[in-house]
Enzyme design. Structure first.
Site, PDB file in Angstrom:
ATOM      1  N   ASN A   7      10.618  11.566   8.744  1.00 21.91           N
ATOM      2  CA  ASN A   7      10.808  10.769   7.725  1.00 21.91           C
ATOM      3  C   ASN A   7      10.450  11.058   6.716  1.00 21.91           C
ATOM      4  O   ASN A   7       9.591  11.334   6.125  1.00 21.91           O
ATOM      5  CB  ASN A   7       9.685   9.540   8.341  1.00 21.91           C
ATOM      6  CG  ASN A   7       9.733   8.599   7.262  1.00 21.91           C
ATOM      7  OD1 ASN A   7      10.546   8.435   6.427  1.00 21.91           O
ATOM      8  ND2 ASN A   7       8.533   7.659   7.394  1.00 21.91           N
ATOM      9  N   TRP A   8      11.301  11.309   5.725  1.00 24.09           N
ATOM     10  CA  TRP A   8      11.435  11.931   4.386  1.00 24.09           C
ATOM     11  C   TRP A   8      10.794  11.016   3.481  1.00 24.09           C
ATOM     12  O   TRP A   8      10.797  11.576   2.143  1.00 24.09           O
ATOM     13  CB  TRP A   8      12.758  12.719   4.114  1.00 24.09           C
ATOM     14  CG  TRP A   8      13.225  13.802   5.051  1.00 24.09           C
ATOM     15  CD1 TRP A   8      12.620  14.306   5.966  1.00 24.09           C
ATOM     16  CD2 TRP A   8      14.438  14.449   5.084  1.00 24.09           C
ATOM     17  NE1 TRP A   8      13.134  15.305   6.592  1.00 24.09           N
ATOM     18  CE2 TRP A   8      14.455  15.424   6.044  1.00 24.09           C
ATOM     19  CE3 TRP A   8      15.706  14.457   4.468  1.00 24.09           C
ATOM     20  CZ2 TRP A   8      15.403  16.339   6.192  1.00 24.09           C
ATOM     21  CZ3 TRP A   8      16.539  15.479   4.281  1.00 24.09           C
ATOM     22  CH2 TRP A   8      16.609  16.033   5.533  1.00 24.09           C
ATOM     23  N   LYS A   9      10.991   9.781   3.564  1.00 19.24           N
ATOM     24  CA  LYS A   9      10.333   8.711   2.610  1.00 19.24           C
ATOM     25  C   LYS A   9      11.348   8.766   1.425  1.00 19.24           C
ATOM     26  O   LYS A   9      12.413   9.286   1.402  1.00 19.24           O
ATOM     27  CB  LYS A   9       8.965   8.956   2.840  1.00 19.24           C
ATOM     28  CG  LYS A   9       8.207   8.790   3.862  1.00 19.24           C
ATOM     29  CD  LYS A   9       6.606   8.697   3.742  1.00 19.24           C
ATOM     30  CE  LYS A   9       6.080   8.579   5.025  1.00 19.24           C
ATOM     31  NZ  LYS A   9       4.614   8.284   5.293  1.00 19.24           N
ATOM     32  N   HIS A  94       8.291   0.324   9.704  1.00 23.02           N
ATOM     33  CA  HIS A  94       7.365   1.325   9.229  1.00 23.02           C
ATOM     34  C   HIS A  94       5.931   0.758   8.564  1.00 23.02           C
ATOM     35  O   HIS A  94       6.150  -0.330   7.721  1.00 23.02           O
ATOM     36  CB  HIS A  94       7.943   2.453   8.300  1.00 23.02           C
ATOM     37  CG  HIS A  94       7.014   3.615   8.040  1.00 23.02           C
ATOM     38  ND1 HIS A  94       6.009   3.485   7.003  1.00 23.02           N
ATOM     39  CD2 HIS A  94       6.818   4.700   8.385  1.00 23.02           C
ATOM     40  CE1 HIS A  94       5.508   4.468   6.990  1.00 23.02           C
ATOM     41  NE2 HIS A  94       5.927   5.360   7.951  1.00 23.02           N
ATOM     42  N   GLU A  96       4.551   1.318   5.790  1.00 29.05           N
ATOM     43  CA  GLU A  96       4.615   1.200   4.372  1.00 29.05           C
ATOM     44  C   GLU A  96       5.678  -0.210   4.080  1.00 29.05           C
ATOM     45  O   GLU A  96       5.464  -0.820   3.071  1.00 29.05           O
ATOM     46  CB  GLU A  96       5.164   2.398   3.727  1.00 29.05           C
ATOM     47  CG  GLU A  96       4.210   3.357   3.795  1.00 29.05           C
ATOM     48  CD  GLU A  96       4.697   4.806   3.933  1.00 29.05           C
ATOM     49  OE1 GLU A  96       6.083   5.140   3.712  1.00 29.05           O
ATOM     50  OE2 GLU A  96       3.656   5.768   4.148  1.00 29.05           O
ATOM     51  N   GLU A 166       1.943   4.536  15.144  1.00 31.52           N
ATOM     52  CA  GLU A 166       1.600   5.062  14.016  1.00 31.52           C
ATOM     53  C   GLU A 166       0.292   4.237  13.537  1.00 31.52           C
ATOM     54  O   GLU A 166       0.520   3.199  12.720  1.00 31.52           O
ATOM     55  CB  GLU A 166       2.604   5.109  12.867  1.00 31.52           C
ATOM     56  CG  GLU A 166       3.790   5.885  13.415  1.00 31.52           C
ATOM     57  CD  GLU A 166       4.409   6.440  11.939  1.00 31.52           C
ATOM     58  OE1 GLU A 166       4.698   7.771  11.946  1.00 31.52           O
ATOM     59  OE2 GLU A 166       4.967   5.471  10.992  1.00 31.52           O
ATOM     60  N   GLY A 172      -0.633   9.428   6.243  1.00 33.24           N
ATOM     61  CA  GLY A 172      -0.718  10.316   4.914  1.00 33.24           C
ATOM     62  C   GLY A 172      -2.258  10.511   4.484  1.00 33.24           C
ATOM     63  O   GLY A 172      -2.600  10.807   3.432  1.00 33.24           O
ATOM     64  N   SER A 212      -0.167  11.679   9.860  1.00 33.89           N
ATOM     65  CA  SER A 212      -0.732  12.911   9.729  1.00 33.89           C
ATOM     66  C   SER A 212      -0.848  14.077  10.691  1.00 33.89           C
ATOM     67  O   SER A 212      -1.449  14.996  11.009  1.00 33.89           O
ATOM     68  CB  SER A 212      -2.414  12.697   9.395  1.00 33.89           C
ATOM     69  OG  SER A 212      -2.721  12.032   8.474  1.00 33.89           O
ATOM     70  N   GLY A 233       5.952  12.649   8.711  1.00 32.76           N
ATOM     71  CA  GLY A 233       5.972  12.183   7.286  1.00 32.76           C
ATOM     72  C   GLY A 233       5.954  13.493   6.504  1.00 32.76           C
ATOM     73  O   GLY A 233       6.902  14.308   6.531  1.00 32.76           O
ATOM     74  N   GLY A 234       4.840  13.572   5.638  1.00 34.74           N
ATOM     75  CA  GLY A 234       4.700  14.437   4.855  1.00 34.74           C
ATOM     76  C   GLY A 234       4.952  16.010   5.405  1.00 34.74           C
ATOM     77  O   GLY A 234       5.566  16.939   4.646  1.00 34.74           O
TER      78      GLY A 234
END
Ligand code: PGA
Length: 257
Positions: A7-9, A94, A96, A166, A172, A212, A233-234
């Site tokens: 997930n490159w956000k 998600h 967010e 999640e 994150g 994470s 993600g990150g």
């Protein structure tokens, strides 16, 4: 099979996305056994990234979809449009989206229905907040989120649908639940799905963990049979981290073959 979803956000523009897609695919090259990969760039990069992943076996996911079919919904992108530019998957619900943009369980359900209507494979995210966890409500929260998300949903089961566990507090932050805790929640998610869809084949659902995930902890999650893959993600936009995650998946797949 193990699946790694990136997930490159809202991190990369079109050119950067194309470059990362190329280097992500290179990580799979020459591997005898490799995980299934799905990458989720921002909406504007989808059509260019599609050209990179075409015929590679790598899925292309959007990060969100409108719950509406078409019309006066400024700024929204419909499932039909995403399918047209080559998306195969879509992340729905998600944390967010839920917490920063006020998305509700009912909204998640409407998006699920639209995605399936337009042949996009949903990756539906569920997970508790820190407060809900402290209060001992993890299962209650997951049950409600999943029950609502799948309400009146009739999947064809020809494609595997993804549910990503999640925990909100793990996204994150560098914090994760213990492997044992994740396995317990995944087992519970499978139980719920089994009750919702008693005739579904074993391959109908894949349950992923996200929050994470990095090159160091990926192996400890992936080696559990209850964990079908990871939503990253990150670490998915850092190619050296992604390489370690892909290598961990390959190691697990080889050990299990
Ligand atoms: P993270 O994000 O890996 O950066 O914690 C996961 C996600 O938001 O899907």
């Amino acid at each position: 099979m193990k699946t790694i979803i990136g997930n490159w956000k809202m991190n990369l523009g079109v050119r950067e996305s194309v470059a990362l897609a190329r280097s992500s695919l290179l990580l799979l090259r020459g591997k005898k056994v490799a995980p299934h990969m799905v990458i989720c760039p921002s909406t504007i990069a989808l059509s260019e990234v599609r050209k990179v992943v075409a015929r590679s076996g790598c899925g292309l996911g959007a990060q969100n979809v409108s719950s509406e079919e078409q019309g006066a919904f400024t700024g929204e992108t419909s499932a039909r449009m995403l399918f047209e530019v080559g998306a195969t998957h879509v992340i729905i619900g998600h944390s967010e989206r839920r917490h920063l943009f006020g998305e509700t369980d009912e909204g998640v359900n409407a998006k699920m229905l639209k995605a399936l209507e337009h042949n996009l494979t949903p990756i539906v995210c569920v997970g508790e907040t820190k407060e809900e966890r402290t209060a001992g409500h993890v299962k209650k929260v997951i049950l409600h989120q999943l029950g609502t998300a799948f309400k009146t949903v009739r999947p064809k089961f020809s494609e595997t649908l993804f549910v990503a566990y999640e925990p909100v507090w793990a996204i994150g932050t560098g914090e994760t639940p213990s492997v044992q805790e994740i396995v317990e929640v995944h087992t519970y998610i499978r139980e719920i799905l089994g009750e919702l869809f008693p005739t579904a084949p074993e391959t109908a659902f894949a349950v992923l963990y996200g929050g994470s995930v990095n090159g160091e902890n990926a192996y400890s999650f992936l080696r559990e049979k209850e964990i079908d893959g990871l939503l990253v993600g990150g670490a998915s936009v850092k190619i050296h981290q992604l390489k370690e995650i892909v290598d961990a998946a390959c190691e697990v797949l080889i050990a299990q073959s």
